[in-house]
Design an enzyme around this catalytic site. Structure first.
Site, mmCIF file in Angstrom:
data_model
loop_
_atom_site.group_PDB
_atom_site.id
_atom_site.type_symbol
_atom_site.label_atom_id
_atom_site.label_comp_id
_atom_site.label_asym_id
_atom_site.label_seq_id
_atom_site.Cartn_x
_atom_site.Cartn_y
_atom_site.Cartn_z
ATOM 1 N N GLY A 164 -32.933 -9.685 -8.529
ATOM 2 C CA GLY A 164 -32.814 -8.562 -9.264
ATOM 3 C C GLY A 164 -32.693 -7.193 -8.447
ATOM 4 O O GLY A 164 -33.147 -6.090 -8.728
ATOM 5 N N GLY A 165 -31.917 -7.619 -7.523
ATOM 6 C CA GLY A 165 -31.430 -6.202 -6.547
ATOM 7 C C GLY A 165 -32.602 -5.926 -5.483
ATOM 8 O O GLY A 165 -32.244 -5.167 -4.637
ATOM 9 N N LYS A 201 -20.735 -9.258 4.724
ATOM 10 C CA LYS A 201 -19.920 -8.205 4.767
ATOM 11 C C LYS A 201 -20.191 -7.426 3.501
ATOM 12 O O LYS A 201 -20.244 -7.888 2.480
ATOM 13 C CB LYS A 201 -18.295 -8.428 4.763
ATOM 14 C CG LYS A 201 -17.335 -7.435 4.434
ATOM 15 C CD LYS A 201 -16.390 -7.158 5.813
ATOM 16 C CE LYS A 201 -15.860 -5.978 5.471
ATOM 17 N NZ LYS A 201 -15.967 -5.030 6.901
ATOM 18 N N LEU A 203 -19.055 -5.107 0.587
ATOM 19 C CA LEU A 203 -18.108 -4.798 -0.442
ATOM 20 C C LEU A 203 -18.423 -3.339 -1.005
ATOM 21 O O LEU A 203 -19.311 -3.596 -1.659
ATOM 22 C CB LEU A 203 -17.711 -5.935 -1.524
ATOM 23 C CG LEU A 203 -17.460 -7.247 -0.852
ATOM 24 C CD1 LEU A 203 -17.282 -8.334 -1.949
ATOM 25 C CD2 LEU A 203 -16.291 -7.333 0.053
ATOM 26 N N ARG A 291 -29.401 -20.957 -15.762
ATOM 27 C CA ARG A 291 -29.995 -20.826 -17.093
ATOM 28 C C ARG A 291 -29.007 -20.131 -18.274
ATOM 29 O O ARG A 291 -27.928 -19.854 -17.558
ATOM 30 C CB ARG A 291 -31.231 -19.865 -17.108
ATOM 31 C CG ARG A 291 -30.741 -18.684 -16.378
ATOM 32 C CD ARG A 291 -32.084 -17.492 -16.539
ATOM 33 N NE ARG A 291 -31.824 -16.548 -15.800
ATOM 34 C CZ ARG A 291 -31.123 -15.514 -15.844
ATOM 35 N NH1 ARG A 291 -30.182 -15.331 -16.684
ATOM 36 N NH2 ARG A 291 -30.913 -14.518 -14.747
#
Ligand code: MV4
Length: 446
Positions: A164-165, A201, A203, A291
């Site tokens: 979830g970041g 890396k 992006l 899922r």
């Protein structure tokens, strides 16, 4: 085929699963919290069992209560839906131990993909392209800084248990590394109880492109094309489309073959999604979701396949019965996530729905569990409806989406419908010209 299954979820996804079951002659058991007594998933199910108080931790995440409900109702299988226990390997294992079929992948595949370092290593072994980065966890700052120098800055530090970041830090230089590493580790430790991190890396302007797959656990795997999910805010998807306006048929076939070859090697079972960052014509694996996903309907619309039906079928041990040639992609589909939230601030807006009118007509699908008079509880995710539109071209799809959004009435709570109305008249969106940062930039400018 199963005679009766338990749906361990709530809201629109519980209805989505219920609908597939009914069409296959399968009876359904709903489980619900005390807050969901009047919920549509409870009303529609053949039987229902109250499994606990409103808090998810005591109801929809209460493994003991769910297994007890399955036992007393005598079901054959359990579908975990989305979120809650759907990617909990321990739950999948316990379901099987109690003699029920888990409608999803094996516990081993859930675990493999749940830990991001393991997933990345597995992806590399299987020939799936990954972002250049560390070979497993970075054990100390010196190793991390040496590696970052090789990769080149900026780099991203990610928690292996992240989701979830959460648990990600970007470092732009060697000087920033020690600080960002310790920040990432302490956040990961606090959020997930695991401080293992790895580096990649960074992006700068990728798109988020994910490939939908379906396997039967016997080595037969097909893909249903990709979805472009770049339009996100704070790691919450807002609108998704299939196919991606950024891919051509060659890129689609290439990434599709890469993922189906890979997942057929591990004999993946059930629906799954492989997420990529896509930049300058290259795909980079970031994670796999083992899922069904919220945005699965756009792939269903484009491929004319009922993914839940297929999940149920392969869960019985049936082979897929068709190959990639049988998957024909047709037209374009877009999903708008309609949340009970303020369209500008995203502050949740639970409460009673006073008026409700869903759009309809050719190519319009609404997946929702709300109704006029329903009270949206404050305890759960704020997604209240998904508007899914299909058209023979992207332009037809956009015209149809515009008119469907105009028809949609949800009164009594704030919703994100006005956000979608504005979004679909933005030239960049209309041109398909957006990356993962576009939406937040656009909202900042409004
Ligand atoms: C990245 C990235 C740039 N470079 N990895 C965010 C959530 C997690 N699933 C992966 N994420 C990212 N990983 C590298 N090497 C940028 C993101 C990212 C992102 C990815 C997909 C959709 C929205 C995003 C928003 C911010 C950052």
């Amino acid at each position: 085929m199963f005679e009766k299954i338990l749906i361990a979820n709530r809201g629109e996804i519980a209805l989505r699963i219920h609908r597939a079951c009914k069409e296959m002659g399968i009876r359904t058991v709903a489980v619900h919290s005390t807050a969901d007594q009047d919920a549509m998933h409870v009303r529609l199910a053949d039987e229902s069992v109250c499994i606990g108080p409103p808090a998810s931790s005591e109801s929809y995440l209460n493994i003991t209560a769910i297994l007890s409900a399955a036992t007393i109702t005598g079901v054959d299988a359990i579908h975990p839906g989305i979120g809650f226990l759907s990617e909990n390997a321990k739950f999948a294992e316990m379901v099987e131990e109690h003699g029920f079929v888990f409608i999803g992948p094996t516990p081993e595949h859930i675990s493999m993909m749940g830990d991001k370092i393991t997933a990345r290593n597995e992806a590399m072994k299987l020939g799936i392209p990954c972002v250049p980065g560390s070979d497993g966890a970075v054990d100390n700052d010196v190793e991390a800084i040496d590696l970052a120098a090789d990769i080149g800055y900026p780099v991203i530090i990610k928690a292996t248990a992240g989701g979830g970041g959460k648990g990600m830090q970007v470092a732009h230089s060697a000087e920033e590394m020690a600080g960002k590493l310790s920040l990432c580790r302490s956040e990961a430790k606090a959020a997930f109880g695991n401080d293992a991190v790895y580096i990649e890396k960074y992006l700068g302007q990728p798109r988020h492109i994910e490939v939908q797959v379906l396997g039967d656990g016997q080595g037969n795997v097909v893909h249903l094309g990709e979805r472009d999910c770049s339009l996100q805010r704070r790691h919450q998807k807002v609108l998704e489309e299939a196919p991606s306006p950024a891919l051509n048929a060659e890129a689609r076939a290439r990434i599709g073959k890469t993922v189906t070859d890979a997942l057929s090697k591990i004999k993946y079972r059930s629906a799954g999604t492989i997420e990529f960052l896509y930049e300058n014509g290259e795909f980079y694996f970031i994670e796999m979701n083992t899922r069904l996903q919220v945005e699965h309907p756009i792939s269903e619309m484009v491929c004319d396949i009922d993914l839940v039906r297929e999940q149920l079928r392969v869960a019985t041990g049936a082979p897929l019965g068709y190959g990639q040639d049988a998957i024909r992609m047709n037209g374009h589909s877009i999903e708008c996530r309609i949340n009970a939230e303020h369209p500008k601030t995203f502050i949740p807006s639970p409460g009673r729905i006073t008026d409700y009118h869903a759009p309809g007509g050719l190519g319009v699908r609404v997946d929702s569990a709300i109704y006029s008079g329903y009270a949206v509880p404050p305890y759960y995710d704020s997604l209240i409806a998904k508007l899914i539109v299909h058209g023979s071209t992207r332009n037809e799809c956009l015209m149809r989406l515009r008119r469907a959004l105009e028809e949609f009435v949800v009164g009594g709570v704030n919703t994100t419908i006005p956000l979608h109305q504005k979004l679909i008249s933005e030239p960049d969106f209309l041109n398909g010209d957006y990356d993962i940062h576009w939406l937040e930039k656009w909202m900042g400018e409004e």
